[in-house]
Design a protein around this motif. Structure first.
Motif, short mmCIF file in Angstrom:
data_model
loop_
_atom_site.label_atom_id
_atom_site.label_comp_id
_atom_site.label_asym_id
_atom_site.label_seq_id
_atom_site.Cartn_x
_atom_site.Cartn_y
_atom_site.Cartn_z
N ILE A 5 0.92 -1.17 -0.13
CA ILE A 5 0.00 0.06 0.04
C ILE A 5 0.78 1.07 0.08
O ILE A 5 1.68 1.62 0.68
N ARG A 6 0.82 2.28 -1.00
CA ARG A 6 1.46 3.14 -1.06
C ARG A 6 0.84 4.36 -0.25
O ARG A 6 -0.48 4.84 -0.39
N THR A 7 1.44 4.93 0.72
CA THR A 7 0.80 5.99 1.60
C THR A 7 0.95 7.46 0.99
O THR A 7 1.68 7.64 -0.08
N GLU A 8 0.17 8.33 1.61
CA GLU A 8 0.31 9.77 1.15
C GLU A 8 1.44 10.07 0.95
O GLU A 8 2.09 11.16 0.45
N ALA A 9 2.37 9.83 2.04
CA ALA A 9 4.16 10.12 2.05
C ALA A 9 4.81 9.24 1.01
O ALA A 9 6.12 9.63 1.04
N ASP A 10 4.28 8.82 0.25
CA ASP A 10 4.72 7.90 -0.90
C ASP A 10 5.84 6.90 -0.47
O ASP A 10 6.91 6.91 -0.96
N SER A 72 8.95 9.47 13.24
CA SER A 72 8.11 9.92 14.55
C SER A 72 6.98 8.93 14.66
O SER A 72 6.18 8.52 13.75
N TYR A 73 6.37 9.08 15.84
CA TYR A 73 5.06 8.64 16.14
C TYR A 73 3.95 9.12 15.21
O TYR A 73 3.28 8.06 14.96
N ASN A 74 4.13 10.36 14.82
CA ASN A 74 3.01 11.05 14.13
C ASN A 74 2.99 10.33 12.67
O ASN A 74 2.02 9.86 11.92
N ARG A 75 4.27 10.28 11.95
CA ARG A 75 4.36 9.77 10.89
C ARG A 75 3.99 8.11 10.60
O ARG A 75 3.35 7.86 9.77
N ILE A 76 4.34 7.45 11.62
CA ILE A 76 3.88 6.14 11.68
C ILE A 76 2.56 5.91 11.71
O ILE A 76 1.73 5.04 11.14
N ALA A 77 1.84 6.74 12.79
CA ALA A 77 0.30 6.65 12.77
C ALA A 77 -0.19 7.23 11.38
O ALA A 77 -1.13 6.71 10.91
N ASP A 78 0.42 8.21 10.70
CA ASP A 78 -0.07 8.47 9.44
C ASP A 78 -0.06 7.15 8.41
O ASP A 78 -1.13 6.88 7.56
N ARG A 81 -3.04 5.04 9.24
CA ARG A 81 -4.05 5.59 8.80
C ARG A 81 -4.10 5.30 7.18
O ARG A 81 -5.32 5.10 6.49
N GLY A 82 -3.10 5.26 6.48
CA GLY A 82 -3.16 4.96 5.19
C GLY A 82 -3.41 3.63 4.92
O GLY A 82 -4.38 3.21 3.97
N VAL A 83 -2.89 2.70 5.65
CA VAL A 83 -3.40 1.25 5.33
C VAL A 83 -5.04 1.21 5.80
O VAL A 83 -5.92 0.42 4.93
N VAL A 84 -5.67 1.49 6.92
CA VAL A 84 -6.99 1.68 7.13
C VAL A 84 -7.60 2.13 6.14
O VAL A 84 -8.74 1.62 5.69
N HIS A 85 -7.39 3.28 5.60
CA HIS A 85 -8.09 3.74 4.34
C HIS A 85 -8.04 3.00 3.17
O HIS A 85 -9.29 2.63 2.53
N ALA A 86 -6.98 2.33 2.85
CA ALA A 86 -6.66 1.64 1.55
C ALA A 86 -7.60 0.31 1.56
O ALA A 86 -8.37 -0.09 0.84
N LEU A 87 -7.74 -0.28 3.00
CA LEU A 87 -8.48 -1.39 3.11
C LEU A 87 -9.76 -1.47 3.44
O LEU A 87 -10.40 -2.17 3.80
N ASP A 88 -9.97 0.22 3.67
CA ASP A 88 -11.71 0.46 4.00
C ASP A 88 -12.10 -0.43 5.54
O ASP A 88 -12.96 -0.98 5.62
N TYR A 114 -10.41 6.49 14.67
CA TYR A 114 -11.06 6.29 13.46
C TYR A 114 -10.86 4.64 13.19
O TYR A 114 -10.10 4.11 12.82
N GLY A 115 -12.20 3.97 13.17
CA GLY A 115 -12.47 2.79 12.55
C GLY A 115 -12.13 1.75 13.71
O GLY A 115 -12.45 0.47 13.51
N VAL A 116 -11.60 2.24 14.80
CA VAL A 116 -11.14 1.00 16.06
C VAL A 116 -12.17 0.89 16.89
O VAL A 116 -12.68 1.86 17.32
N SER A 117 -12.39 -0.46 17.12
CA SER A 117 -13.56 -0.85 18.25
C SER A 117 -12.97 -1.14 19.36
O SER A 117 -13.48 -0.85 20.61
N LYS A 118 -11.54 -1.70 19.37
CA LYS A 118 -11.02 -2.32 20.38
C LYS A 118 -9.35 -1.83 20.40
O LYS A 118 -9.02 -1.97 19.12
#
Length: 271
Positions: A5-10, A72-78, A81-88, A114-118
Motif C-alpha cells: 500500500i502506497r501511503t500519502e507520504a509515498d 516519528s510517532y505521528n508519521r507512523i500513525a499516518d 491511517r493509510g493502511v486503514v483507508h486503503a483497506l477500508d 478512526y475505525g477502531v472498536s478495541k
C-alpha cells in the motif's frame, strides 16, 4: 494475501493479510526492530478462530519502503491511517507491541480512534520508555542513547546484544537468530531513528484520548518496557484491563503463546 500500500507520504507499506473473510479484523503493529513476522504464532492460530489478521511492516522495517526520514510517532500513525483507508477497515481491533503499541496509541489520539472498536497493547512503550521528571519508571535516557550509537556503529552486533533482553530466560541460538534476522531486514537509519523516537517522545497526553475498550498484556519480567509502564497505562486509560504474564519478558506473544492467543481472543469476544 500479500501486497503493498502506497501511503500519502509515498512510502510503500507491506501488508500480510490472512483470512480476509474473517468476522473480526485485527491490525497488528510490530515493535522495534522487528517486522510483521514477529506475530507468526498468532497468525498460525487466530485465523482458525475466525479472525482476519493483518500484519503491516512499519516504514523502514521488514519488506516496507525504507525512506531516510519520517520515523516519528505521528508519521507512523499516518502510515497506519493509510493502511486503514486503503483497506477500508471499520470496527477493527488495533493491536501493537512495544513501539508498535506506542504508535497504535498515537493513531487513536491523532485520528480520534478512526475505525477502531478495541485496542490491544502488548509490552507497549508508553507513556514513556525513558525516565522523565516525575516519571521514574523508564530507562535512563543515556541507555537508549547507547543503543542508538551502537546501531550507527555496528548494528549487527547491537542486534545480537539486544536479543537476550527480549526474553525472560536465557535464549537458544535459534531464538537469537529469529530476532536477529528480523532486525537484519530493517534499515539502519530506521533502526536508529526509531530508537531516537522512543527515547525522546512521550504519550502522556494521548492516553486520556483513548475511548475504546483496551486490553493491556505485559510480561512482569519485561526488561525493555518495564512492567510499571503497564500499570501506569492501566491507571490512565479508562475502560482498560491489565493482564500480567507471569512467565514472560518483552516477547510475551512468543513466550506464552497459548495464554496470549486465548486472552486476545477472549477480549475480542469471539471465543
Amino acid at each position: 494475501m500479500e501486497y503493498y500500500i502506497r501511503t500519502e507520504a509515498d512510502v510503500k507499506i507491506f501488508v500480510h493479510d490472512i483470512n480476509p473473510g474473517g468476522k473480526t479484523t485485527i491490525l497488528f503493529i510490530h515493535g522495534w526492530p522487528l517486522s510483521h513476522r514477529a506475530y507468526e504464532y498468532q497468525f498460525n492460530k487466530l485465523p482458525a478462530m475466525g479472525f482476519r489478521c493483518i500484519g503491516m511492516d512499519t516504514r523502514g522495517f521488514g519488506k516496507s519502503g525504507k525512506p531516510h526520514t519520517g520515523y516519528s510517532y505521528n508519521r507512523i500513525a499516518d502510515d497506519i491511517r493509510g493502511v486503514v483507508h486503503a483497506l477500508d477497515l471499520k470496527n477493527f481491533v488495533l493491536a501493537g507491541h512495544s513501539m508498535g503499541g506506542a504508535a497504535a496509541i498515537r493513531y487513536i489520539s491523532r485520528y480520534n480512534g478512526y475505525g477502531v472498536s478495541k485496542l490491544a497493547l502488548f509490552g507497549a512503550a508508553a507513556p514513556s520508555l525513558t525516565m522523565r521528571p516525575g516519571f521514574p519508571y523508564g530507562h535512563p535516557k543515556e541507555d537508549i542513547t547507547q543503543i542508538i550509537e551502537s546501531s550507527l556503529k555496528d548494528r549487527l552486533q547491537m542486534l545480537r546484544d539486544t536479543a537476550p533482553m527480549f526474553f525472560s530466560k536465557p535464549i537458544t541460538q535459534p531464538q537469537s537468530d529469529w530476532f536477529f534476522l528480523m532486525g537484519f531486514e530493517a534499515s539502519g537509519i530506521a533502526t536508529a531513528a526509531c530508537a531516537m523516537t522512543f527515547r525522546d517522545e512521550a504519550l502522556f497526553n494521548d492516553l486520556d484520548k483513548i475511548r475504546v475498550p483496551t486490553l493491556i498484556l505485559h510480561g512482569i519480567h519485561d526488561q525493555v518496557c518495564l512492567f510499571p509502564l503497564a500499570e501506569v497505562m492501566h491507571q490512565s486509560i479508562r475502560n482498560s484491563v491489565l493482564i500480567p504474564f507471569e512467565n514472560s519478558g518483552h516477547g510475551l506473544f512468543y513466550e506464552e503463546q497459548d495464554k496470549f492467543n486465548s486472552e486476545l481472543a477472549r477480549f475480542i469476544g469471539q471465543v
